[in-house]
Every structure is written in structure tokens, then in C-alpha cells.
Design an enzyme around this catalytic site. Structure first.
Site, PDB file in Angstrom:
ATOM      1  N   HIS A  29       1.048  -1.098   0.054  1.00 17.25           N
ATOM      2  CA  HIS A  29       0.063   0.069   0.007  1.00 17.25           C
ATOM      3  C   HIS A  29       0.841   1.198  -0.044  1.00 17.25           C
ATOM      4  O   HIS A  29       1.313   1.673   1.053  1.00 17.25           O
ATOM      5  CB  HIS A  29      -1.106   0.002   1.223  1.00 17.25           C
ATOM      6  CG  HIS A  29      -1.755  -1.202   1.327  1.00 17.25           C
ATOM      7  ND1 HIS A  29      -1.104  -2.513   1.806  1.00 17.25           N
ATOM      8  CD2 HIS A  29      -3.110  -1.394   1.042  1.00 17.25           C
ATOM      9  CE1 HIS A  29      -2.231  -3.476   1.448  1.00 17.25           C
ATOM     10  NE2 HIS A  29      -3.393  -2.713   1.124  1.00 17.25           N
ATOM     11  N   HIS A  69      -2.202  -1.138   7.065  1.00 13.13           N
ATOM     12  CA  HIS A  69      -1.609  -1.554   5.679  1.00 13.13           C
ATOM     13  C   HIS A  69      -0.543  -0.362   5.449  1.00 13.13           C
ATOM     14  O   HIS A  69       0.178  -0.865   4.408  1.00 13.13           O
ATOM     15  CB  HIS A  69      -3.189  -1.430   4.940  1.00 13.13           C
ATOM     16  CG  HIS A  69      -3.779  -0.203   4.873  1.00 13.13           C
ATOM     17  ND1 HIS A  69      -4.400   0.235   5.664  1.00 13.13           N
ATOM     18  CD2 HIS A  69      -3.736   0.995   3.978  1.00 13.13           C
ATOM     19  CE1 HIS A  69      -5.084   1.417   5.713  1.00 13.13           C
ATOM     20  NE2 HIS A  69      -4.613   1.920   4.514  1.00 13.13           N
ATOM     21  N   GLY A 118      -3.379  -3.931  11.439  1.00  6.55           N
ATOM     22  CA  GLY A 118      -4.020  -4.451  10.132  1.00  6.55           C
ATOM     23  C   GLY A 118      -5.521  -4.543  10.180  1.00  6.55           C
ATOM     24  O   GLY A 118      -6.171  -4.075   9.247  1.00  6.55           O
ATOM     25  N   PRO A 119      -5.962  -5.398  11.069  1.00  6.51           N
ATOM     26  CA  PRO A 119      -7.434  -5.269  11.263  1.00  6.51           C
ATOM     27  C   PRO A 119      -8.070  -3.760  11.862  1.00  6.51           C
ATOM     28  O   PRO A 119      -7.562  -3.395  12.904  1.00  6.51           O
ATOM     29  CB  PRO A 119      -7.639  -6.282  12.592  1.00  6.51           C
ATOM     30  CG  PRO A 119      -6.437  -7.074  12.455  1.00  6.51           C
ATOM     31  CD  PRO A 119      -5.258  -6.216  11.984  1.00  6.51           C
ATOM     32  N   ASN A 186      -8.144  11.634   4.073  1.00  4.86           N
ATOM     33  CA  ASN A 186      -7.850  11.576   2.591  1.00  4.86           C
ATOM     34  C   ASN A 186      -9.141  11.349   1.885  1.00  4.86           C
ATOM     35  O   ASN A 186      -8.866  11.394   0.236  1.00  4.86           O
ATOM     36  CB  ASN A 186      -6.574  10.881   2.319  1.00  4.86           C
ATOM     37  CG  ASN A 186      -6.888   9.193   2.493  1.00  4.86           C
ATOM     38  OD1 ASN A 186      -8.033   8.755   2.493  1.00  4.86           O
ATOM     39  ND2 ASN A 186      -5.792   8.336   2.450  1.00  4.86           N
ATOM     40  N   HIS A 260      -4.296   3.091  -3.343  1.00  8.31           N
ATOM     41  CA  HIS A 260      -4.280   2.822  -2.197  1.00  8.31           C
ATOM     42  C   HIS A 260      -3.542   1.441  -1.810  1.00  8.31           C
ATOM     43  O   HIS A 260      -2.917   1.613  -0.799  1.00  8.31           O
ATOM     44  CB  HIS A 260      -5.906   2.436  -1.807  1.00  8.31           C
ATOM     45  CG  HIS A 260      -6.218   1.653  -0.565  1.00  8.31           C
ATOM     46  ND1 HIS A 260      -5.956   1.848   0.628  1.00  8.31           N
ATOM     47  CD2 HIS A 260      -6.122   0.250  -0.454  1.00  8.31           C
ATOM     48  CE1 HIS A 260      -6.204   0.868   1.531  1.00  8.31           C
ATOM     49  NE2 HIS A 260      -6.224  -0.059   0.787  1.00  8.31           N
ATOM     50  N   GLU A 410     -17.516  -4.483  25.158  1.00  2.26           N
ATOM     51  CA  GLU A 410     -16.732  -5.600  25.308  1.00  2.26           C
ATOM     52  C   GLU A 410     -15.420  -5.589  24.236  1.00  2.26           C
ATOM     53  O   GLU A 410     -14.326  -5.822  24.575  1.00  2.26           O
ATOM     54  CB  GLU A 410     -17.387  -6.932  24.959  1.00  2.26           C
ATOM     55  CG  GLU A 410     -18.595  -7.334  25.777  1.00  2.26           C
ATOM     56  CD  GLU A 410     -19.710  -6.535  25.431  1.00  2.26           C
ATOM     57  OE1 GLU A 410     -20.049  -6.074  24.593  1.00  2.26           O
ATOM     58  OE2 GLU A 410     -20.681  -6.806  26.334  1.00  2.26           O
ATOM     59  N   HIS A 460     -20.733 -17.281  33.427  1.00  6.47           N
ATOM     60  CA  HIS A 460     -22.059 -17.756  32.976  1.00  6.47           C
ATOM     61  C   HIS A 460     -21.736 -18.558  31.731  1.00  6.47           C
ATOM     62  O   HIS A 460     -21.985 -18.328  30.481  1.00  6.47           O
ATOM     63  CB  HIS A 460     -22.908 -16.758  32.480  1.00  6.47           C
ATOM     64  CG  HIS A 460     -23.408 -15.660  33.878  1.00  6.47           C
ATOM     65  ND1 HIS A 460     -22.258 -15.279  34.626  1.00  6.47           N
ATOM     66  CD2 HIS A 460     -24.455 -15.624  34.349  1.00  6.47           C
ATOM     67  CE1 HIS A 460     -23.072 -14.501  35.607  1.00  6.47           C
ATOM     68  NE2 HIS A 460     -24.276 -14.724  35.328  1.00  6.47           N
ATOM     69  N   HIS A 472     -27.964 -16.012  25.893  1.00  3.95           N
ATOM     70  CA  HIS A 472     -27.144 -15.736  26.762  1.00  3.95           C
ATOM     71  C   HIS A 472     -26.486 -17.198  27.242  1.00  3.95           C
ATOM     72  O   HIS A 472     -25.610 -16.948  28.242  1.00  3.95           O
ATOM     73  CB  HIS A 472     -27.734 -15.157  27.994  1.00  3.95           C
ATOM     74  CG  HIS A 472     -28.182 -13.703  27.908  1.00  3.95           C
ATOM     75  ND1 HIS A 472     -28.814 -13.237  26.956  1.00  3.95           N
ATOM     76  CD2 HIS A 472     -27.684 -12.708  28.776  1.00  3.95           C
ATOM     77  CE1 HIS A 472     -28.789 -12.004  27.133  1.00  3.95           C
ATOM     78  NE2 HIS A 472     -28.457 -11.450  28.098  1.00  3.95           N
TER      79      HIS A 472
HETATM   80  C1  LIG Z   1     -11.106  -4.944  10.057  1.00  4.16           C
HETATM   81  C2  LIG Z   1     -10.676  -4.750   8.397  1.00  4.16           C
HETATM   82  N1  LIG Z   1     -11.817  -4.896   7.439  1.00  4.16           N
HETATM   83  C3  LIG Z   1     -10.829  -4.578   6.307  1.00  4.16           C
HETATM   84  C4  LIG Z   1      -9.787  -4.630   6.015  1.00  4.16           C
HETATM   85  C5  LIG Z   1      -9.243  -4.454   4.600  1.00  4.16           C
HETATM   86  N2  LIG Z   1      -8.739  -2.998   4.301  1.00  4.16           N
HETATM   87  C6  LIG Z   1      -7.536  -2.669   4.435  1.00  4.16           C
HETATM   88  S1  LIG Z   1      -7.293  -1.108   4.028  1.00  4.16           S
HETATM   89  C7  LIG Z   1      -8.920  -0.668   3.595  1.00  4.16           C
HETATM   90  C8  LIG Z   1      -9.435   0.503   3.411  1.00  4.16           C
HETATM   91  C9  LIG Z   1      -9.020   1.648   4.472  1.00  4.16           C
HETATM   92  O1  LIG Z   1      -9.225   2.778   4.159  1.00  4.16           O
HETATM   93  P1  LIG Z   1      -8.464   3.949   4.729  1.00  4.16           P
HETATM   94  O2  LIG Z   1      -8.452   3.622   6.017  1.00  4.16           O
HETATM   95  O3  LIG Z   1      -9.050   5.332   4.319  1.00  4.16           O
HETATM   96  O4  LIG Z   1      -7.086   3.781   4.094  1.00  4.16           O
HETATM   97  P2  LIG Z   1      -6.352   4.752   2.909  1.00  4.16           P
HETATM   98  O5  LIG Z   1      -7.134   4.077   1.664  1.00  4.16           O
HETATM   99  O6  LIG Z   1      -6.345   6.055   3.231  1.00  4.16           O
HETATM  100  O7  LIG Z   1      -4.997   3.817   2.802  1.00  4.16           O
HETATM  101  C10 LIG Z   1      -9.617  -1.827   4.104  1.00  4.16           C
HETATM  102  C11 LIG Z   1     -11.033  -1.942   3.801  1.00  4.16           C
HETATM  103  C12 LIG Z   1      -8.852  -4.366   7.060  1.00  4.16           C
HETATM  104  N3  LIG Z   1      -7.563  -4.360   6.961  1.00  4.16           N
HETATM  105  N4  LIG Z   1      -9.564  -4.538   8.379  1.00  4.16           N
END
Ligand SMILES: Cc1ncc(C[n+]2csc(CCOP(=O)(O)OP(=O)(O)O)c2C)c(N)n1
Length: 664
Positions: A29, A69, A118-119, A186, A260, A410, A460, A472
Site C-alpha cells: 500500500h 496497511h 492491520g485489522p 484523505n 491505495h 466488550e 455464565h 445468553h
Molecule cells: C477490519 C478490517 N476490515 C477490512 C480491512 C481491509 N482493508 C484494508 S485497508 C482498507 C481501506 C482503508 O481505508 P483507509 O483507512 O481510508 O486507508 P487509505 O485508503 O487512506 O489507505 C480496507 C477495507 C482491514 N484491513 N481490516
């Protein structure tokens, strides 16, 4: 050279290291690092307190790249500022197997990476824990030893993820004024313009949760610096919306989703070099620029040295305790405290729910371990997570408590606990119902991936919940948690096993642990006061057979006593039967094969019993064993009646064993 020219060249070094690495890997990226290069240059060049020569300096500012990313942004910064663990060759090996520059930043793998991201949204939510830990540690050890900021770079994706709302609300409530979030505003995500999917006024949203929020031109170094300086004097957490152009400098692709997550391509990359006046081959950083960056890496040396002197001058005991806490070692009196807990557990013969056992154990542990900081997602008095020692809430402006009201959040709680553990100095534990572990799961997975010590108190733990019904009553959660690598899942059967599980969880420095605890009362099963920590074996014979066993019954948690009752029925009918308690699949799997074979035994009939789905049990008892448990969702009703309704009773277990015995 003017300051602006110098800044631009330093920022361009980031841009081209990122674009070149992505180009070479043919994957990655480039857009985000190119867009945020100016912000990162000001942050690392002028503001961040850090020392590449000592990446673990406890009083460093924390930098969290929530938009993981854009990993080449942090890898470039680590190389440019002179971290020993990041060479130009590492940058050239971006995304290659075994490299220090994996696709997304990985904690424990690459020095200088504070948390795995990353997530999307996780880093932002971790940062709340980092900032909270900083305040709590400062409250315990003083501002001379603990006084740093937490900086986050987050993208649109981080702010869109639901977890961000929980994190933002928590940070606002806790007035975490040393938390500063730089939003890469952005207007672009993968699918295109953010307008496709979001219409939120983010500044108003943050302000509504108790933050300062401001918008700047993310390519104006003066504005970036001024906003950061202002944020540092604030009494609230701060959001700085940095209006940027994704892929800044790429002539035809900047500002679009085309930049991207794909290499620029040779032509566009060459055109970007021309547009930004970067007249150097791939991966080359000219000496003046590298020197400027290396100087930036030396910027906090003095602050580091002064801190070291303050530590040296600190009270001897305070210093020793601070260093122990930072190392994450348990106090030397831990063994003695634990022995006392177990002795008391053996002495108390009254039936108790294991959630109550958990509280009894926690009372003693939290009294002895000031690093334990508790909390619950609004189920404190159900999870029994609050003790006398942790009775004071963590509250601004003093932060000297040890119990966090996470609210009904949570996911935010689990992510914040990761941040608290990663920051160092604390062992966080937090509670909710086991069924809602699903709401924590993405953060539990990351805790396991990172190998950090977080303890989840999930009470629980079965249909034993009773009247609240199937929404639950966890059925598949235990199996789902057992599926996460490097997560220890404990389902203790009484107070002694609960104490053992807590001991093992605290001693497990390299990963998280789950304690699955009952709502309903259970008898004391471990009556022999002389036993060792048998839970450490994962499974062990808890009730022997009177003679050569014809039947082996295996169970965890509340079903261990149920199996003991089934054993009595079978023994009364002349069928020698043993019971094996299985508090932890993971620890059992780690045992040598011969010990496992001994525990499983040679009885012709094996029955596994757990008020949950069968998944996972075959690996313990074999697919030839019978299973008494759940095959679908539970039902609302008094717990005893629900157990009977689903056939999870001593009589049914005995009958299942007998019918197998007849066939064998
Ligand atoms: C929880 C999660 N869902 C989906 C993705 C896949 N993903 C990676 S980057 C991205 C888009 C993110 O957009 P933004 O935060 O605006 O980043 P930019 O385009 O500015 O680099 C997605 C959907 C991920 N990494 N984590």
C-alpha cells in the site's frame, strides 16, 4: 537549504522508500505512506520522544500505526531514524517470507512496532489502553518516571469500524489528554470516495465524546507542528484531522483509490520522482537526508539520559518495584500467596459457583499483585471481578484506582486490555459473559498473535445460565476460543482448579488466557490437600475407578461433578469407572504423548461430557468416544431443568456409558 526544503526531502525519503518497496514486492500500500509522509516527518522529526538505541525505554512516547496497511510508513521511519533492527535490506525485503518487514506491522517481530495492526480500528482501540496505562503507572510511580504521550495514525477505515466508537467514548470519559490521534483524512478507501459510505462529521463526533478536534492541512509542516503542540497542552484527548492527498506526488494516481493498495507501476513511479524532484535510484536515500533523519533519531537522547538519572536517584525500593513491573515479573512472594490461596480453597468445602471461586482467588491475588488491573463490560457483579484491593475506580484526574468501568463495550475493553498489557507495568483482566466473548474475539485473536498476557474472565459459561435463555447461553464459544492458537482456555471445575488456572494464566507471560466460569454452584472436587497444580497438565484423573476401569468419563467445569455422580451410579452397578477432569485442552495437548495416553487410559468405553458442542473433544478422547453435550442452541428455564431437557445429567451419562459397554 530552507527548513521547508529540508522537510520536503525528509518526507520524500519516506514516500520513495515506501513506493519502491511496494514496487519491488509487487504488493502493498503506497498511498497512505505517501500521503502521511509530511505528518510523520513532523511527528518523528520534531515531536515524538523516542530513542532508536533503546526501543524499549519505558518512558518513550508510543507511536501506533492503526492504519496498519500503510506499514511501509513505519518501516521507513524505523530505518531512517536509525533503529538497529531495520536495515535498508530489510526494506528491500518488504513482504518477503521471514523478513522484518511483513505486510502489516507485527509486534514482537519488528523492533519499534508497539502493537500489531492491520485489522482496522484495533490500533486506535489499543491506544486507549496505552494511554490509560501511562496515566495509571504515573499515578503509582510518579511523573518523574512516567510521563509520555501516545500518538496514533488512523485512517478512514479505523474511524468507520465500530470498535472506534467504543474506544473514543472510553478515551473521552477517561480524559486521556496524552492521547493524540492523527487522522489521515484523505477521503479515499478501497472502494473509492469515503462519500460512498460515510456522511459523519467526524470532528463533531469526537467532540461529542469529550475530545478536542481540529482540522489541518496535512501537507503543511507548520500547521502539523502547531496542532501537535496545541494537543500536548490539552486537558482532553485530541483528534487532528490531517487533510491529505493519498499517494501524494504520483501524478495521475494521487487522490484516487488506484494508489491505495497497488504498486504505482514503473512509469508512474518515475513520473512521481520527476514531480517531486527526487533524482535518486530506487532505495537510495541521499546522505544529507539520511543525516537529517539520523539526527532526528538522536533528538531525545538527552531526555532519555535525564530520565535514567531520575530513575537512578529514585528511592531504592520504588526503583526495584518499577523495574520488576516493567519486566513483567511476578513478585517473589507470589508462590507463598498462591500456596495460601490453595490451602484456603481446600479448606472451604461449601459448594460455590466458579465465578465466586474466581472472586475468592482474585481477592488474594489482587491484594498481593499491584500490577493487576481489573474491569468488566458492565457486568462487575455478575463476573465477580472487583475485589477489595481493586475497589477504587480508575478515574481522572488521579488514575490511582485499579478497576476500570469499561461500560458495555466488550470489544473496546478487549482492545484496551491489549494496549494496557503492551504498554507494560500491568496485567489487565476483564470480564463479560462467555457468550459475549464473540464481541471480544478480534482483539483476543490479536492478543494471542502478539503473545501478550491478558486474562479474560468469562462467566455464565453454559446453559447453566438458565432463565436468560439461548441468547445468553454459550454453546459454541468454548470450542471457538479453543480454536485460537496461543490462547489458553481454562474451564475449572471447582475453587482449587480456579486457583490453579489463575496461577497458570499469570505465569503465562507469552499469551492470553480465558477463564470460563459458572453461574451455578459446584461442589469441591479436589479434596486432597496435598496435590500439585494438576491443571498444569491440562487433564488428569480426578476420581479413580475401584478396579480396572471399564468406563472413563471426561469432562470440564460443571460437568466434572456431574460425571462423578455418574461414576457413583455406574460403580454401584459394578462397573468400575474413573473420571478425568479436562480443564485445558491446550495444556493437555502440550503433554508428552505417553502421559496423554495414560490420562486417556485403556477403558473400553469413553464418554466426554461438556455442556457445549462436541467440536474439539475428538482430539482429546478420540472420535470413538461417546459425547454428552449440546448439538444446538439452549433454552430458557431454570438451570437444572434446562440441563435435564438437553440430557446432560448423571443418569443420562451413566446410561450412555452402559449402552456403549453392551455394544463393546
Ligand atoms: C477490519 C478490517 N476490515 C477490512 C480491512 C481491509 N482493508 C484494508 S485497508 C482498507 C481501506 C482503508 O481505508 P483507509 O483507512 O481510508 O486507508 P487509505 O485508503 O487512506 O489507505 C480496507 C477495507 C482491514 N484491513 N481490516
Amino acid at each position: 537549504m530552507s527548513n521547508r526544503e529540508k522537510h520536503d526531502r525528509m518526507a520524500n525519503a519516506i514516500r520513495f522508500l515506501a513506493a519502491d518497496a511496494v514496487q519491488a514486492a509487487n504488493s502493498g500500500h503506497p498511498g497512505m505512506p505517501m500521503g502521511m509522509a509530511d505528518v510523520a516527518t513532523v511527528l518523528f522529526g520534531k515531536v515524538l520522544k523516542f530513542d532508536p538505541a533503546d526501543p524499549h525505554w519505558p518512558d518513550r512516547d508510543r507511536f501506533i500505526l492503526s492504519a496498519g496497511h500503510g506499514s511501509m510508513l513505519i518501516y521507513s521511519l524505523l530505518y531512517l531514524t536509525g533503529y538497529e533492527g531495520m536495515s535498508l535490506d530489510d526494506i528491500k525485503n518488504f513482504r518477503q517470507l521471514g523478513s522484518k518487514t511483513p505486510g502489516h506491522p507485527e509486534y514482537g517481530h519488528t523492533v519499534g512496532v508497539e502493537t500489531t495492526t492491520g485489522p482496522l480500528g484495533q490500533g486506535l482501540a489499543n491506544s486507549v489502553g496505552f494511554a490509560l496505562a501511562e496515566r495509571m503507572l504515573a499515578a503509582q510511580f510518579g511523573g518523574d518516571l512516567v510521563d509520555h504521550h501516545t500518538y496514533v495514525i488512523a485512517g478512514d477505515g479505523c474511524l468507520m469500524e465500530g470498535i472506534s466508537e467504543e474506544a473514543i467514548e472510553l478515551a473521552g470519559r477517561q480524559k486521556l489528554n496524552k492521547l493524540i490521534v492523527l487522522w489521515d483524512d484523505n477521503h479515499i478507501t478501497i472502494d473509492g470516495s469515503t462519500a460512498l459510505s460515510v456522511a459523519t462529521d467526524q470532528l463533531a463526533r469526537f467532540e461529542a465524546s469529550g475530545w478536542n478536534a481540529t482540522r489541518i492541512d496535512g501537507h503543511d509542516p507548520d500547521a502539523i507542528l502547531a496542532a501537535l503542540e496545541r494537543a500536548k497542552t490539552s486537558d482532553k484527548p485530541t483528534l487532528i484531522a490531517c487533510r491529505t492527498t493519498i499517494g501524494f506526488g504520483a501524478p495521475t494516481k494521487q487522490g484516487t483509490n488506484g494508489v491505495h493498495g497497488a504498486p504505482l507501476g514503473a512509469d508512474e513511479l518515475a513520473a512521481a520522482r520527476k514531480a517531486l524532484g527526487w533524482d535518486y535510484p530506487a532505495f537510495e536515500v541521499p546522505t544529507d537526508v539520511l543525516d537529517a533523519w539520523r539526527l532526528a533519531g538522536l533528538r531525545s537522547r538527552q531526555a532519555h539520559k535525564a530520565w535514567g538519572e531520575r530513575l537512578k536517584a529514585a528511592d531504592h525500593e520504588l526503583r526495584g518495584e518499577f523495574e520488576r513491573r516493567v519486566r513483567g515479573e511476578l513478585p517473589s512472594k507470589f508462590a507463598e500467596v498462591y500456596a495460601g490461596i490453595v490451602a484456603r480453597a481446600h479448606a472451604d468445602k461449601n459448594p460455590v459457583a466458579t465465578r465466586k471461586s474466581g472472586e475468592i482467588v482474585l481477592e488474594a491475588l489482587t491484594a498481593a499483585l499491584p500490577e493487576m488491573v481489573g474491569g468488566s463490560a458492565d457486568l462487575t457483579h455478575s463476573n465477580n471481578t472487583k475485589t477489595k484491593a481493586t475497589s477504587v475506580y480508575v478515574e481522572p484526574p488521579k488514575y490511582d484506582g485499579r478497576y476500570i468501568n469499561y461500560g458495555i463495550r466488550e470489544h473496546g475493553m478487549a482492545a484496551a486490555m491489549n494496549g494496557i498489557a503492551l504498554h507494560g507495568g500491568f496485567i489487565p483482566y476483564g470480564g463479560t459473559f462467555l457468550v459475549f466473548s464473540d464481541y471480544c474475539r478480534p482483539s483476543i485473536r490479536l492478543a494471542a498473535l502478539m503473545g501478550v498476557r491478558v486474562v479474560y474472565v468469562f462467566t455464565h459459561d453454559s446453559i447453566g445460565v438458565g432463565e436468560d435463555g439461548p441468547t445468553h447461553q454459550p454453546v459454541e464459544q468454548i470450542a471457538a476460543l479453543r480454536a485460537i492458537p496461543n490462547l489458553l482456555v481454562f474451564r475449572p471445575c471447582d475453587t482449587v482448579e480456579t486457583a490453579e488456572a489463575w496461577k497458570l494464566a499469570l505465569e503465562h507471560k507469552t499469551g492470553p488466557s480465558v477463564l470460563a466460569l459458572t453461574r451455578q454452584n459446584l461442589p469441591l472436587m479436589r479434596t486432597d490437600p496435598n496435590t500439585r497444580c494438576l491443571t498444569a497438565k491440562g487433564a488428569y484423573e480426578i476420581v479413580p475407578a475401584s478396579d480396572d476401569a471399564q468406563v472413563s468419563l471426561f469432562a470440564s467445569g460443571s460437568e466434572v461433578s456431574l460425571c462423578a455422580a455418574a461414576r457413583d451410579i455406574l460403580e454401584a452397578e459394578g462397573i468400575p469407572t474413573r473420571v478425568v477432569s479436562v480443564p485445558s485442552f491446550e495444556l493437555f495437548a502440550n503433554q508428552p504423548e505417553e502421559s496423554r495416553r495414560q490420562v486417556v487410559g485403556t477403558a473400553p468405553v469413553k464418554v466426554a461430557v461438556e455442556a457445549a458442542i462436541r467440536q474439539g473433544w475428538d482430539a482429546v478422547v478420540g472420535s470413538d468416544a461417546a459425547f454428552v453435550g449440546m448439538t444446538g442452541f439452549g433454552a430458557s428455564g431454570p438451570a437444572g431443568k434446562v440441563f435435564a431437557h438437553f440430557g446432560i445429567t448423571a443418569e443420562h451419562v451413566a446410561a450412555a456409558a452402559k449402552s456403549r459397554l453392551k455394544k463393546s
